[in-house]
Each structure stands twice: as C-alpha cells, then as structure tokens.
Design a protein around this motif. Structure first.
Motif, PDB file in Angstrom:
ATOM      1  N   LEU A  90      -4.679   3.713   6.093  1.00  0.00           N
ATOM      2  CA  LEU A  90      -3.953   2.592   5.510  1.00  0.00           C
ATOM      3  C   LEU A  90      -3.349   1.662   6.559  1.00  0.00           C
ATOM      4  O   LEU A  90      -2.845   0.584   6.224  1.00  0.00           O
ATOM      5  CB  LEU A  90      -2.834   3.114   4.605  1.00  0.00           C
ATOM      6  CG  LEU A  90      -3.289   3.844   3.334  1.00  0.00           C
ATOM      7  CD1 LEU A  90      -2.095   4.493   2.647  1.00  0.00           C
ATOM      8  CD2 LEU A  90      -3.980   2.881   2.370  1.00  0.00           C
TER       9      LEU A  90
ATOM     10  N   ARG B 255       0.815  -1.224   0.000  1.00  0.00           N
ATOM     11  CA  ARG B 255       0.000   0.000   0.000  1.00  0.00           C
ATOM     12  C   ARG B 255       0.846   1.270   0.000  1.00  0.00           C
ATOM     13  O   ARG B 255       0.289   2.373   0.096  1.00  0.00           O
ATOM     14  CB  ARG B 255      -0.917   0.018   1.229  1.00  0.00           C
ATOM     15  CG  ARG B 255      -1.875  -1.142   1.356  1.00  0.00           C
ATOM     16  CD  ARG B 255      -2.823  -1.273   0.153  1.00  0.00           C
ATOM     17  NE  ARG B 255      -3.618  -0.083  -0.110  1.00  0.00           N
ATOM     18  CZ  ARG B 255      -4.753   0.230   0.523  1.00  0.00           C
ATOM     19  NH1 ARG B 255      -5.213  -0.589   1.471  1.00  0.00           N
ATOM     20  NH2 ARG B 255      -5.422   1.316   0.204  1.00  0.00           N
TER      21      ARG B 255
ATOM     22  N   HIS C  22       2.505   2.694  -2.416  1.00  0.00           N
ATOM     23  CA  HIS C  22       2.212   3.523  -3.586  1.00  0.00           C
ATOM     24  C   HIS C  22       0.935   4.326  -3.355  1.00  0.00           C
ATOM     25  O   HIS C  22       0.863   5.521  -3.681  1.00  0.00           O
ATOM     26  CB  HIS C  22       2.073   2.647  -4.832  1.00  0.00           C
ATOM     27  CG  HIS C  22       1.712   3.419  -6.073  1.00  0.00           C
ATOM     28  ND1 HIS C  22       2.591   4.292  -6.685  1.00  0.00           N
ATOM     29  CD2 HIS C  22       0.562   3.465  -6.801  1.00  0.00           C
ATOM     30  CE1 HIS C  22       2.013   4.836  -7.736  1.00  0.00           C
ATOM     31  NE2 HIS C  22       0.783   4.350  -7.834  1.00  0.00           N
ATOM     32  N   ASP C  23      -0.075   3.691  -2.781  1.00  0.00           N
ATOM     33  CA  ASP C  23      -1.314   4.404  -2.464  1.00  0.00           C
ATOM     34  C   ASP C  23      -1.046   5.543  -1.492  1.00  0.00           C
ATOM     35  O   ASP C  23      -1.655   6.616  -1.594  1.00  0.00           O
ATOM     36  CB  ASP C  23      -2.336   3.441  -1.854  1.00  0.00           C
ATOM     37  CG  ASP C  23      -2.731   2.327  -2.808  1.00  0.00           C
ATOM     38  OD1 ASP C  23      -2.638   2.535  -4.027  1.00  0.00           O
ATOM     39  OD2 ASP C  23      -3.134   1.259  -2.321  1.00  0.00           O
TER      40      ASP C  23
END
Length: 358
Positions: free
Chosen positions: A220, A196, A198-199
C-alpha cells in the motif's frame, strides 16, 4: 469482532478483528491527548495480546480526522504542576515512558498510524513501533521547548539519530515535519494514502504472522517527494555544529539563507533553560540505548516541571494563549551551567527500572 475483556474504555477503544489487535485513541475533541488512564488501558491490551496466539499483529490509531495523538494531556500536567502535586506528573511520566519502551521491544509487530497531528507523547506511541506509518495529512513535531519543557518519550533517542543535525534543529525550534521529512528523519518507515487505511485494517486482520504485516504495508506504500528539510540539510548541518545554543544562534543569524534566520528567531523565543537542557540531552542521547534515554528523560521531566518555566509556558501557549511567556531566566547568558546539569540528577527516588541500577 470482540473486545479484550475489561480493557474497553471510553477514551481507548480496544478490540480484536480477526488476527488484528486494534487500539484506537478516542479523545478526538482533545486531539487524542494522552491521560494516565489511557496509557494504562493500552498497556493492558498489550498484556492481553502478547500471549494470545490468535493475535498476529497490533494496530494503534486515533479517532477523528485531526490527530493521531497531540501528546500528553498538557492541561492536566499544568494543573498538577501549578498546584504542587508533582506526584501526579511523576506517575504519568513513569507509566508513559515504560509504555514507550515496551512498544519498542514488543514481540509482535505493532503498526502505528500517525495520521494527522502527532506531537510529543504521540511520537512516543507512534515512532518506537516496528511499523510506523504516515499519511498525506501527517504533521509530526517535538515542540517541548516552546512550553518550558524538553523532548521526552524517547524523543532524544530518535532525534539524536536523525541524519546530520536535523534532530537538533527540530528539538531546538520545535519545528514540524510532513510525511516526507518524517521518513527522512527516521521517525516513520512508510507513507500510505489516508484513503487506503481501511484497506490496511482489513489486510492486517487476515495476517498469519509478522511478515504478512510488512508485506501489506509495502503493497500500500507510496513514494513521496522530498520535503523541506531535504533541501535545508546544508545550512542545518553547518549552523548547528556549534557547541552551545549561543554558538548555534550566532551561526543561524549570520547565515545567508532566510530559513536559517527564521530558525534563529524561532529558537530565540523558546525557553532558555529548556534549550540548554535539550542540547545537553541530545548530546548525551547519541551514545545511549533507548531505555537509558528514557531514564534520562524521566529525571529531566520530573525536574523541569518543578521549574516556573513549565507552568508559564503552558499558560502562555495553551491556557491564556497570549503567546507571551516570561521565561526565568529570560536570557541564555543567564542560564547557569550547574543548573542545567542538575536536571539530569536523580531527585525523584526510583527510576523506571529499564536499565540496571535505575
């Protein structure tokens, strides 16, 4: 996407992505180990982004899939110490520790991604930030006593504030932490799956202010099960209550828990002088500010790297890799108390200037 003018260097990638100021350590083959030039590049980015209203949040991460930052460039420090060019080490420590202090007090949120190996100087970069992230692949450690050195980069401040005697255990053994134990010891704030990240970068680029950064991290974040140290707290708190390294070793060796005896064996192989200096430093750090701890560490680091144990420790662990250091003195009983205290005295002229009179 645009670079901060003049700050992009091969070993540190600096760019702005929307509202995000993004720094990437870019020495993956060297586990992103820090050089003086890298420290200066990061500091220059902080200079540029501090007054920039278009930058709401900063992100610091590492290139490659192995490490955030494995510490300072230990081979370069070894060569400087071995050749007697101690001014090179002093210059590196001064710049690095000032950067550690600046990260802790920076007026904009800094998110550090301690993904993969994060040791020594990597802790200094990552664990003083306002938002400290670990992943399922994080491995954190302060292993300085294994190479004839002592915890630095504000590590004494952090370890002295870990629950119970966990920090002292980590400092004297040089033991490693997974994500759960990093959270337990206060070296990190949140765990985010590596998939996660990159998110997270995309979300941070859209931040309006510092509150947004925290909200994105919380969205996240994942819960992680307790790590090994949580279960070890009883024997760690009990055995490390002694007033000297010798007392601690005796308690560990006599403990019924196998892990306690394993810790004793680990400590027994580390540099005797480093162990006693480290114990003194952590005892002092509990009552000091971060800045005062960094000043103390600067004095210790400049002193201890002039001693033969540092060159010998790096030789055995990193250069020849024979894992057979010949410490001087070789026994805890032969380490003079006055010599331990001399490490904390000012011998290198001006300090860091982080506290009045330093």
């Amino acid at each position: 996407m645009s670079d901060v003018q003049g700050s992009a260097r091969p070993e540190v990638i600096v760019r702005r992505e929307g509202a995000l100021g993004h720094v990437t350590l870019n020495r993956p083959a060297a586990y992103n180990a820090l050089t003086l030039e890298m420290v200066e590049a990061i500091d220059a980015a902080l200079d540029a982004w501090e007054p920039d209203p278009q930058v709401a949040v900063l992100l610091v991460d590492g290139a490659g899939d192995k490490a955030f930052c494995a510490g300072g460039d230990i081979r370069a420090l070894y060569e400087g110490a071995r050749s007697g060019r101690h001014e090179l080490l002093t210059a590196f420590f001064r710049a690095e520790y000032r950067l550690n202090a600046r990260i802790a007090r920076y007026p904009k949120p800094i998110v550090t991604v301690m993904d993969g190996m994060t040791m020594g100087g990597g802790i200094g970069l990552g664990a003083h930030a306002s938002h400290r992230l670990v992943t399922d692949r994080s491995v954190l450690a302060m292993p300085e006593v294994k190479i004839g050195f002592a915890p630095d980069v504000g590590g004494t401040y952090l370890l002295a504030r870990a629950p119970g005697n966990l920090g002292l255990h980590l400092a004297l053994t040089g033991g490693r932490l997974d994500a759960a134990d990093a959270l337990l010891c206060g070296l990190a704030d949140v765990a985010v799956p590596r998939g996660r990240l990159h998110d997270l970068r995309i979300a941070l680029a859209r931040c309006r202010d510092g509150d947004d950064a925290g909200a994105h991290l919380r969205a996240l974040a994942v819960a992680v099960p307790p790590g090994p140290l949580a279960a070890a707290r009883p024997w760690i708190d009990r055995c490390y209550a002694g007033g000297t390294v010798e007392d601690i070793l005796l308690a560990l060796e006599a403990a019924p828990e196998p892990d306690a005896r394993a810790a004793a064996a680990e400590i027994a192989g580390n540099a005797p002088t480093s162990l006693k200096v480290t114990l003194q430093a952590l005892r002092d750090a509990g009552r000091l500010s971060l800045e005062a701890c960094l000043e103390m560490e600067f004095r210790v680091s400049c002193s201890i790297t002039r001693r033969p144990d540092f060159v010998e420790g790096v030789r055995a662990a990193v250069v020849d890799k024979d894992r057979d250091p010949r410490w001087r003195p070789a026994r805890l009983a032969d380490v003079d108390r006055r010599d331990v205290l001399r490490h904390f005295e000012t011998e290198e002229g001006p300090g860091l200037g982080l506290v009045e009179g330093s």
